[in-house]
Design a protein around this motif. Sequence first.
Motif, mmCIF file in Angstrom:
data_model
loop_
_atom_site.group_PDB
_atom_site.id
_atom_site.type_symbol
_atom_site.label_atom_id
_atom_site.label_comp_id
_atom_site.label_asym_id
_atom_site.label_seq_id
_atom_site.Cartn_x
_atom_site.Cartn_y
_atom_site.Cartn_z
ATOM 1 N N SER A 14 0.845 -1.211 0.000
ATOM 2 C CA SER A 14 0.000 0.000 0.000
ATOM 3 C C SER A 14 0.869 1.245 0.000
ATOM 4 O O SER A 14 0.684 2.162 -0.821
ATOM 5 C CB SER A 14 -0.882 0.056 1.247
ATOM 6 O OG SER A 14 -1.670 -1.087 1.352
ATOM 7 N N CYS A 37 -3.017 0.339 -5.506
ATOM 8 C CA CYS A 37 -3.103 0.717 -4.095
ATOM 9 C C CYS A 37 -4.492 0.390 -3.556
ATOM 10 O O CYS A 37 -4.636 -0.119 -2.452
ATOM 11 C CB CYS A 37 -2.809 2.202 -3.974
ATOM 12 S SG CYS A 37 -2.796 2.784 -2.272
ATOM 13 N N THR A 40 -4.779 -3.160 -2.739
ATOM 14 C CA THR A 40 -4.153 -3.532 -1.471
ATOM 15 C C THR A 40 -5.025 -3.121 -0.307
ATOM 16 O O THR A 40 -5.153 -3.835 0.685
ATOM 17 C CB THR A 40 -2.770 -2.895 -1.321
ATOM 18 O OG1 THR A 40 -2.914 -1.476 -1.318
ATOM 19 C CG2 THR A 40 -1.831 -3.297 -2.427
ATOM 20 N N ILE A 41 -5.631 -1.959 -0.459
ATOM 21 C CA ILE A 41 -6.531 -1.523 0.622
ATOM 22 C C ILE A 41 -7.713 -2.471 0.724
ATOM 23 O O ILE A 41 -8.152 -2.838 1.819
ATOM 24 C CB ILE A 41 -6.986 -0.067 0.384
ATOM 25 C CG1 ILE A 41 -5.797 0.867 0.629
ATOM 26 C CG2 ILE A 41 -8.119 0.321 1.322
ATOM 27 C CD1 ILE A 41 -6.034 2.295 0.283
ATOM 28 N N LEU C 20 -0.638 6.637 5.019
ATOM 29 C CA LEU C 20 -1.277 6.772 3.705
ATOM 30 C C LEU C 20 -1.897 8.161 3.542
ATOM 31 O O LEU C 20 -1.800 8.789 2.491
ATOM 32 C CB LEU C 20 -2.360 5.699 3.527
ATOM 33 C CG LEU C 20 -1.850 4.286 3.266
ATOM 34 C CD1 LEU C 20 -3.013 3.311 3.199
ATOM 35 C CD2 LEU C 20 -1.054 4.245 1.967
#
Lengths: 165, 459, 106, 484, 630
Positions: A14, A37, A40-41, C20
């Motif tokens: 991520s 991404c 992956t989340i 993130l």
Amino acid sequence: MNPSLPFFVLATLSVFSALMVVLSRKPVHSVLYLIFCFFTIGGHYLLLNAQFLFAVHIIVYAGAIMVLFLFTLMFINMNKELEPHKTNLLKVAATVAAGCLLLVMVGVTKGAEKLAAHSTRSDVGTVANLGKALYGQYLLPFELISILLLAAMVGAVLLGKKSVE
Amino acid sequence: MNTLIIIALLGVAAMMADALRFKKILLPLIVAGLLAALGFAVAAWNSNLSYYHEMVLFNNYSLAFSSLLIVVTLLWMIISKKYFSSSSNMAEHAALVLFVLTGAVIMTAFSDLSMFFVGLEILSISLYVLAASNKSELRSNEAGMKYFLMGSFATGFLLFGIALIYGTTATFNLAKIASSISISETAGNTPMFVYTGVILIMVGLLFKVSAAPFHFWAPDVYEGAPTIITAFMATVVKTAAFAAFYRLFSTCFHDLTGFWSHAMAVIAAITMLAGNILAVYQKSLKRMMAYSSIAHAGYMLMAIVAMNKISANAVFMYAAAYSVASMGMFALMQSMTDAGDESVDSLKGLSKNNKGVIVFLSALVLSMAGIPPMAGFFAKYYIFLGAIQSGYQWLTLVAVLSSLIGVYYYFRVIFVSLQDNTEGSGHTLNKGQWSLIIIASLISLAMGVLPGLLLTLSL
Amino acid sequence: MNSILQYIPLNYYVALAAILFAIGVMGVLFRRNAIIIFMCIELMLNAVNMLLTAFSTFHGDESGQVMVFFIMAVAAAEVAVGLAILVMIYNNIRTVDIDELNKLKG
Amino acid sequence: MITLLLLFVPLVASLACLLFDKAKVKVFALGTSLVNLGILAYSLTLFKSDMSYQFLVDYWWVKDLGISFKLGLDGISILLVALTNFLMPLIILSSFRNDYKNANAFYSLMLFMQFALIGVFAALDGFLFYIFWELALIPIYFICLFWGGEDRVRITLKFFIYTLTGSLLMLIGLIYVYLQTPGTHSFDINVLYSTALSSADQSWLFWCFFIAFAIKIPIFPLHSWQADTYTDSPTQGTMLLSGIMLKMGLYGLIRWMIPFLPEGLEQWGNTAMIMSIIGVVYASCMALVQKDFKRLIAYSSVAHVGLIAAGILSLTIQGMQGAMVQMLAHGVNVVGIFFIADIIFRRMKTRNLDELGGLANNTRVFTILYLIILLGSVALPLTNGFVGEFLLLNGVYQYDAWMAAFAGLTIILGAVYMLRSYQKVMLGEPHARSIEFTGLHLTEKIVLVVVALAIIVGGIYPKPILQTAGPALEDLLAQVKDIY
Amino acid sequence: MVQFAWLIPLLPLLGFIIVGVLNKRLNVAMSGGIATAAVFISFMISAFIFGEVAHEGSIPERVVLFDWISSGDLSIPFSFLIDRLSVIMLMVVTGVGTLIHLYSIGYMSHEQDHPRFFSYLNLFVFFMLLLVLGSNYIVMFVGWEGVGLCSYLLIGFWFKNIEYSNAAKKAFIMNRIGDLGLLLGVFLIYMTFGSVNFSDVFSAASSLPQNNAAVTAICLLLFVGAMGKSAQIPLYTWLPDAMAGPTPVSALIHAATMVTAGIYMVVRSNVLYALSPDASSIVAFVGIATAFFAATIGLKQNDIKKVLAYSTVSQLGYMFVALGVGAYQTALFHVITHAFFKALLFLGAGSVIHAMSGEQDIRRMGALKKVLPITHLTFLIGTLAIAGLPPFAGFFSKDEILAKVWMYSPIMFVILAITSVLTAVYMFRLYWLTFYGEFRGSEHQKSHLHESPVTMTLPLIVLAVLSAVGGFIGMPELFHAPHFLNEFLAPVIFKVSHEEASHAFEIALMSVSVVLLAVIMYATYSYYVTKKVRPEEDSDELDSFAKLLSNKYYVDEVYAALITKPLDKLAAFVYKFIDQGLIDGTVNNTGTALNGISGQLRKLQTGHIGAYIFAMVIGIITILVLTMII
């Protein structure tokens, strides 16, 4: 196998793909990294027992939103590296600022250990459960989301429509 | 609740107007609908009803604010007629405006963070579009873009904050959050990220109310958006944002006041000063009003900072006084936009061409500047009273100094209006603008002379 | 089925979300292309979503996931509107470089 | 009831002015002010000179906030209301020879000003006082702005912001005091008086109030708005400002500061006193070098009111009574002298002292009246100015002999600049332009004669003034001294 | 009759009002007649009252008119005090006043604006009467300032001449300086004794010990007032300039009455001065310095009125010396005789000027004896009186002062004696130059020379008689006649000094003065008449001392250089740099600075979204750091 290993693998992926979104020179690469991404989340959702959310996430984000992005990107023909980049000074400033924010955010979001022990419920993320919540307790916001989408729709139409002058 | 439903349905109906061909009666319909909504709101006074699993709570606070929002929207309708009739997308515009109002009403009445978020987003998304709605005008596009980008960016922080709060309390219900925080505070095991959550929510809201240093979008957006939309943003949207801000912080985070109020006090001070100081230099009245609205946000923040039993009334009184007076000023500004020149200097000759307007205009300006006997004064007085009561003398002093700066630039409007225009006939107003200025100034005066009506609602 | 939270501390998810989120912020600061900036904002929202889901699972409370659902809807709406604005601007000035948008200032 | 009449007759008339025919509005305004003067005269006959508030009117305004619409007159305030009502007809009459544009608005604002001023003096509720205090600022601001001189925009703005600064500081102070009142808070004057404030609070509250009043008075070094404003306002505006509005600050000191800040006064009174007294001499010196007649009067006015402030701050009965007498005297004199400046300006088109001269050759009546008014303002015995200055200096002397000696320089310097102006304007060979100086018109004569009579009568028989204010002032001093 | 005392000032006031109001409708005879009559009737009433008060065993009476100022325990009634001191002053003021009014009718006959003149003159008499009648310091102060006002008005009577109005202004302002001292003295009196009424103050004071600090301060402050009014060093310079007014004014105000107000006031307050030897000695020093100093200046003046003016200053100095040594009656005695002979001299000078068509310079006169016989004779009597030739009035009073001073301090006596000699010198210089030798004026003036009308000569004659015999009210003990004045005033003088100079000394003094006078007369005669020495023209080179004298020691210039000009400069400087620059500048610059800050701050608003977001992020970091981590 260490049961926490999937988390670390997914987390690394991520973070890596997120960074690549930011750092890729070509917009299309950014989009693709972002899609990765999101997957992956989505994996994290699965790890967290949120199966319904996983599905919705993939459908909405990877399926709809990112396609929209790609579509727009194509539409305005930006596949090439035409994006003017910021000066190095600004980039450094941005990195420093973001780095500071990162440190601060990580620093100030501690303390989860103070919470009571976590629940052992494993059926939270099921469609049935969420459906009940959505149409029960959260009926009103759910309905109002429709107004929101309506507004977005009207707005997009309004902006996209060729003006009759 | 009926109010909310009526407005939402009105929005949907407006959207259909084009398709179902009842465009001609749309405006009367909206006015009638809004009046009905207002009637329902007033009728529900003191009923204190909660709906849909405590998603919304229409207590006196939200009813008062909803009524205010509706009244201000009605005032706004007086000058918006031309905007609607000249646009080919009248139905869409009307629908979006009503959706904004829907969001605004939700923001006054939410009792659940999810509702808050949804209301906020309905309001914001519609506004992004409205800000950019003058498609051929690049400045409008730019405004829309800026507003949208920064708005969604700020939403991110807001959501992060909400998530953190949820992480501790495992609920979005305001009352439950409050009690949970209160319990963990007394037990001393509040996770650190609750505080972070509060700060991040605060940041999100400070962005919405355009407090420094999150105010940068406001002048550009206010200037770029069509004047009529700016008027709506500066009054209805601002009022709604403050209503939500106060509602959230007074119910949820009341126990943490000692934690966030100091930071907010400093921000309030900076906001007042920045808004007023920056307004001084502006040549364009619209931009000046944008900065002035930033400054006013600073004053209203003072009431939230004070967070005592008169704060709710103070916010309400201030929002009312400010919205009404601003609406009057925006009527003037709309006339300037029509004339194609938004600089203050273009007001020359106004008093000559419009006999008597200077009296009403002065009343509005006095109200904006907070000078008796206008409503603005009582609002400020109430804010000061609350602040001093909570021991914020220094903040009051800053407020005083910055309102002096306010006088400095507000009065320029009067000076210029008084001057004769050497070339050309100078500025004139149309009927709607004229009447709105009169109505707004009279309401301001009435609220000033009989402040008890609003000050003693005990929200 | 056990959730991952039985093996790792919740703090890890919080930290990951924060990271993130910060990367998203960094992207917003870093880039000039409006589309990329949108995407970075989406990234920020996803960080929030993940955090909410983690909390939801931790507490065994579904409302967090409902909220994620709402956020997704909002994100979709935002993207629709945002891209509409963007396309409109592109039609007007043939660029999506946000630094070109500086007519309003001062 | 009488108080309400006194207050609202001007307000109603002010609105009515807007409806009147332009030609008749002057007469209407004059008539109203005379009616009000009549009401005042009647109320004076009913007035019992003791320490109580009379003609009380008390309604709730905003009950939950403890704000009431409470009006009443005691010996102190009735004198200032009398001053207002006495000067108003004179000021209006003095405008008869001026043809103002938008005369309706002008007289409307004048009468509105009267309303606000009476409100200031009659208010017995702190909040109400503040409202009227600010209200009084608005009409004068517009009068100066609409009908003022060249640089009016900048100067009126400066004036407005300057005075507003003080007002807002006072508002902070008032709110703070209000919040210290016991129980459900109240702005009632009696409640405010009886509220106990800590010494530290009084210390900073002192400055909140003092700066507000000092700006209005004005006291050195907060006077810099004044000369400009006086010079650039239309004469009637200047008369209102100097004749009545300055007294708001002085009245504020007596009624709204001293009684509830005795300890603050103990700590800072000396500083305030020194400021006032420096101002007296300083302004006198400034008046020495002025070339513009109105500016000269403006600075002389600063000197006079500085002394009044010093007399009040001396907290002696002589100083206080002197202040009352001198407030009235200064009001009358300064209106007279500004009118003289106006008469000269209208005829000669200049206020520059160097360009004037020799007017005494042409008009005997004007010379005599000018002389009488001048003597009043240099405090020659048997004029009203003397009684005031004598008592004031006496009060200051009891406070501190050296201060009195220093402040007393004003009687020397006052003579210097006033006689200089008289010499420059009236004496000497007739000037080329001054030959055309014509005699006074009837309205001008009436105004000046009334002023001159007031000066002399006030000087010979000040007893009514002293008696009216005496008990109230003694009571007030007794309260303050109790706390000491 | 005493209860009608209020009529005494009222009549001149009425005269003032009537003449002032009727103004141009009156001719000279009428305006002058009304004014003179008003004062004359006052004189008659005064005379009646004098008769009553002079009666053995009369007590001072207060006539209260109304309650004037009362504040707290300060009570000031508007009331008159009729006692032996005030009646004697009444007689002098109204008596001399009447004569001068009468004289003015002739003198002002060619003046167009005569009603204004007479009304002012009447107003002056009114205030002067208030001054002497007042039963407390404040009513006295009313008169005190009032006469100053009238002096201002009358000096500047010819207002077209800016020089004259400057002189008037100077007189008023110098007086005001003194008045401030007086006022402060009154405040201190109130602080000390709790009252300003003469009777209360004096009765309270008489119980105080000697040299009480407060009393000394009071005395000195009051004396400052007296300095201004009675033209003592350093406040004397206005008096010579005051000669700008019409000559009758000089006679009445600046010789006979107003300038003696200071002496009256000290005599009135003799209780206080007697308590303070320190203050008294300062009075004496100032007096003697003034007397000598002014006399030296008088030697070199060429304006007939200036000579008399300096002589007046000098004589006033004498009186203060007398006060300083405690001889209050003597001072008053000299006031009275001085009123006679100085009024006479001024009126005589006026008559001369009248004859000379306005010429005042003695260098342009000469040989007037024949054309102005009455003027000459009366002027001679006046000169002899001031020079101190027995038995003229001046001799007795002056002699008495010298005798008292001898007892006090021989050194002061010597200085005063020298001053006496100087007085005789400049007076005879004046006399010889004016009336003897040859006529030095223009032909035009010569053709107009004439004796003055009877309204002018009559007062001259009356005053000459008074100057000749006036001294008999105070015969020295030597002659074994009763000293009428001393006995008359005894009740109002607190402490009478009983030390008397020895008879031998008095005889010596008398004879020496006669001899000296004869010598001076002869010497000046031979110098100015026989040798025909003329005073130098202004253009001539003078030796330095003479130049110093003729320029009045440059005192005016020194004042200008030390006080007036620096004050003006300072004020102008402060106005420009402090008031406009610093104080107003601060205010104005706040606005400018605000504009500047605004102009700079707005640059932050770059218009770039990136910058805005950057600011947001920085803001968030700052808030988080400040609230969470610190």
